[in-house]
Design a protein around this motif. Structure first.
Motif, PDB file in Angstrom:
ATOM      1  N   GLU A  79       0.941  -1.210  -0.010  1.00 41.63           N
ATOM      2  CA  GLU A  79       0.208   0.041   0.022  1.00 41.63           C
ATOM      3  C   GLU A  79       0.821   1.349   0.113  1.00 41.63           C
ATOM      4  O   GLU A  79       0.566   2.221  -0.793  1.00 41.63           O
ATOM      5  CB  GLU A  79      -0.782  -0.171   1.282  1.00 41.63           C
ATOM      6  N   SER A  86      -6.094  -0.442  -4.276  1.00 42.00           N
ATOM      7  CA  SER A  86      -5.911  -1.699  -4.169  1.00 42.00           C
ATOM      8  C   SER A  86      -7.140  -2.511  -4.664  1.00 42.00           C
ATOM      9  O   SER A  86      -6.978  -3.703  -4.819  1.00 42.00           O
ATOM     10  CB  SER A  86      -5.785  -2.111  -2.688  1.00 42.00           C
ATOM     11  N   ASP A 114       2.412  -7.026   2.490  1.00 40.91           N
ATOM     12  CA  ASP A 114       1.101  -6.623   2.430  1.00 40.91           C
ATOM     13  C   ASP A 114       0.216  -6.741   3.614  1.00 40.91           C
ATOM     14  O   ASP A 114       0.515  -7.584   4.693  1.00 40.91           O
ATOM     15  CB  ASP A 114       0.339  -7.222   1.084  1.00 40.91           C
TER      16      ASP A 114
END
Length: 196
Positions: A79, A86, A114
């Motif tokens: 991110e 996303s 992640d």
């Protein structure tokens, strides 16, 4: 090479010092090896914005890291490195292709950290294109108990070998040292047979 994009550079440095201290306690000389081979870089918000995040970052990292100088590249986190949507499958696919390009052109293993949704820790946040493009997916979940904190590590996808089984990992942190050790007294099922 550990690239940290989340803005927690001081926390990363502190945790690294504790891991190095724990390594030295367990294996004299190990800390020196790690200090000589681990390269950490914290990327500030201004640098990420200047690059245009992953789209400009990946070519820059390829130029910076060259070919064959590193064995493993860790990017923390998806991110913070991409700053994209996303949930958009096209964008997620593009980002994953960029990370694949990084692995190929630097001839390294790329580990991409992640985050999972808080309500569903055994899945990925956003598009499933992330897992579609990844060769290996491992979920790590921190769990609190009366005996302390442990990590539940589970293989969700493995295209390079049979899916591994992981033991429960205990997180042991003292004021000066941080180590992760295999929990004892566990029972795993291997091919239908219980193994302690």
């Amino acid at each position: 090479f550990y690239a940290e994009f989340e803005g927690a550079g001081q926390l990363l440095a502190r945790a690294t010092r504790k891991v190095i201290k724990a390594l030295e306690q367990g294996e004299p000389g190990a800390a020196k090896v790690l200090e000589e081979t681990l390269v950490q870089r914290h990327y500030a918000a201004t640098e990420k914005a200047y690059w245009g995040y992953a789209r400009g970052m990946i070519p820059a990292l390829i130029r910076q890291l060259g070919s064959g100088d590193y064995d493993v590249i860790v990017l923390d986190s998806y991110e913070a490195a991409t700053m994209g949507d996303s949930n958009d499958p096209r964008e997620a696919a593009e980002m994953m292709q960029l990370f694949t390009q990084l692995a190929v052109e630097t001839n390294t293993v790329v580990i991409l950290i992640d985050h999972s949704p808080k309500h569903k820790p055994d899945s990925v946040f956003g598009s499933t294109k992330k897992t579609d493009f990844a060769r290996v997916v491992i979920h790590i979940e921190a769990q609190e108990s009366s005996s302390g904190q442990s990590l539940l590590v589970k293989s969700a996808k493995c295209n390079v070998a049979p899916k591994p089984l992981f033991p429960r990992i205990e997180r042991q942190e003292a004021e000066e040292a941080l180590r992760f050790v295999q929990a004892t007294g566990m029972t795993l099922r291997l091919n239908g047979t219980a193994q302690s």
